[in-house]
Motif scaffolding. Sequence first.
Motif, PDB file in Angstrom:
ATOM      1  N   GLU A  91       0.848  -1.181   0.000  1.00  0.00           N
ATOM      2  CA  GLU A  91       0.000   0.000   0.000  1.00  0.00           C
ATOM      3  C   GLU A  91       0.894   1.245   0.000  1.00  0.00           C
ATOM      4  O   GLU A  91       2.009   1.224   0.534  1.00  0.00           O
ATOM      5  CB  GLU A  91      -0.892   0.007   1.238  1.00  0.00           C
ATOM      6  N   PRO A  92       0.414   2.340  -0.604  1.00  0.00           N
ATOM      7  CA  PRO A  92       1.234   3.567  -0.640  1.00  0.00           C
ATOM      8  C   PRO A  92       1.726   4.007   0.737  1.00  0.00           C
ATOM      9  O   PRO A  92       2.859   4.489   0.863  1.00  0.00           O
ATOM     10  CB  PRO A  92       0.285   4.599  -1.257  1.00  0.00           C
ATOM     11  N   ARG A  93       0.912   3.830   1.770  1.00  0.00           N
ATOM     12  CA  ARG A  93       1.309   4.299   3.108  1.00  0.00           C
ATOM     13  C   ARG A  93       2.514   3.531   3.651  1.00  0.00           C
ATOM     14  O   ARG A  93       3.187   3.986   4.582  1.00  0.00           O
ATOM     15  CB  ARG A  93       0.128   4.194   4.080  1.00  0.00           C
ATOM     16  N   ARG A  94       2.779   2.356   3.070  1.00  0.00           N
ATOM     17  CA  ARG A  94       3.920   1.552   3.507  1.00  0.00           C
ATOM     18  C   ARG A  94       5.182   1.843   2.684  1.00  0.00           C
ATOM     19  O   ARG A  94       6.207   1.192   2.874  1.00  0.00           O
ATOM     20  CB  ARG A  94       3.584   0.067   3.413  1.00  0.00           C
ATOM     21  N   PHE A 126       1.122   8.238   0.276  1.00  0.00           N
ATOM     22  CA  PHE A 126       2.519   7.829   0.426  1.00  0.00           C
ATOM     23  C   PHE A 126       3.133   8.480   1.671  1.00  0.00           C
ATOM     24  O   PHE A 126       2.740   9.577   2.089  1.00  0.00           O
ATOM     25  CB  PHE A 126       3.333   8.235  -0.803  1.00  0.00           C
ATOM     26  N   THR A 127       4.109   7.794   2.245  1.00  0.00           N
ATOM     27  CA  THR A 127       4.881   8.359   3.348  1.00  0.00           C
ATOM     28  C   THR A 127       6.069   9.106   2.755  1.00  0.00           C
ATOM     29  O   THR A 127       6.818   8.553   1.940  1.00  0.00           O
ATOM     30  CB  THR A 127       5.385   7.242   4.282  1.00  0.00           C
ATOM     31  N   SER A 153       7.635  -1.680  -4.495  1.00  0.00           N
ATOM     32  CA  SER A 153       7.502  -0.243  -4.246  1.00  0.00           C
ATOM     33  C   SER A 153       7.722   0.595  -5.501  1.00  0.00           C
ATOM     34  O   SER A 153       6.985   1.565  -5.753  1.00  0.00           O
ATOM     35  CB  SER A 153       8.495   0.190  -3.160  1.00  0.00           C
ATOM     36  N   LEU A 154       8.724   0.235  -6.310  1.00  0.00           N
ATOM     37  CA  LEU A 154       8.990   1.017  -7.515  1.00  0.00           C
ATOM     38  C   LEU A 154       7.846   0.904  -8.514  1.00  0.00           C
ATOM     39  O   LEU A 154       7.533   1.864  -9.226  1.00  0.00           O
ATOM     40  CB  LEU A 154      10.307   0.562  -8.162  1.00  0.00           C
TER      41      LEU A 154
END
Length: 203
Positions: A80-83, A110-111, A142-143
């Motif tokens: 997930e974007p938050r990770r 995102f973080t 992630s990329l």
Amino acid sequence: MGGQYRITGDKYPRMRRPRRRGRLVLLAVASAAVLGVFGWGTLQLVDIFTGGGGKASAAGTKAGCPAEASPSPSARALPEPRRITVNVLNATTRSGLAKKTADELKKRGFTIGDVGNAPEEYDKKVKGTGVLLGPVSARDTSLSVLAAQLSGAERRTDAARKGTAVDLILGDGFEQLAKKADADRALAALASPEPTPAARKGC
């Protein structure tokens, strides 16, 4: 009759009607045509009930080789974007670009890590949209998620890089992130790839 044209003997010539060969030829041609039509109709019925050889069934296939869908790739477990921690780095001469982009990524979940200028290795040397840089383990995770937010960016990995954070290095060709709706569709496609047509073996 007598005289010069007197007929002698007890046999007389028989007058036969001329044979009607024209009717026989016409009858033969008509019979052949009927048999041909009947045979063609029979073949059509066989094709219908056996499902063979129609134009519709042959469309999109190679000669005699119908296409079949390859097995659907298994769904990918994307983070997930938050990770995902993203360092937003500006390699252009435009001031404030990294901060503006980081704020938009934050809105998308995102973080955000470091925000600032790109290191000398990349500063004013990225001509395209940007470079996505991360550890080898982030290549398909992630990329990939971050790439959905910025189409056309180059992806690179660094085997010596530690941690899980990734860098978004903005280049001269960068204007803005992809629209959120487009990015969401790209992520959905990554998570659940559709099966692709594949030719049967031996075709």
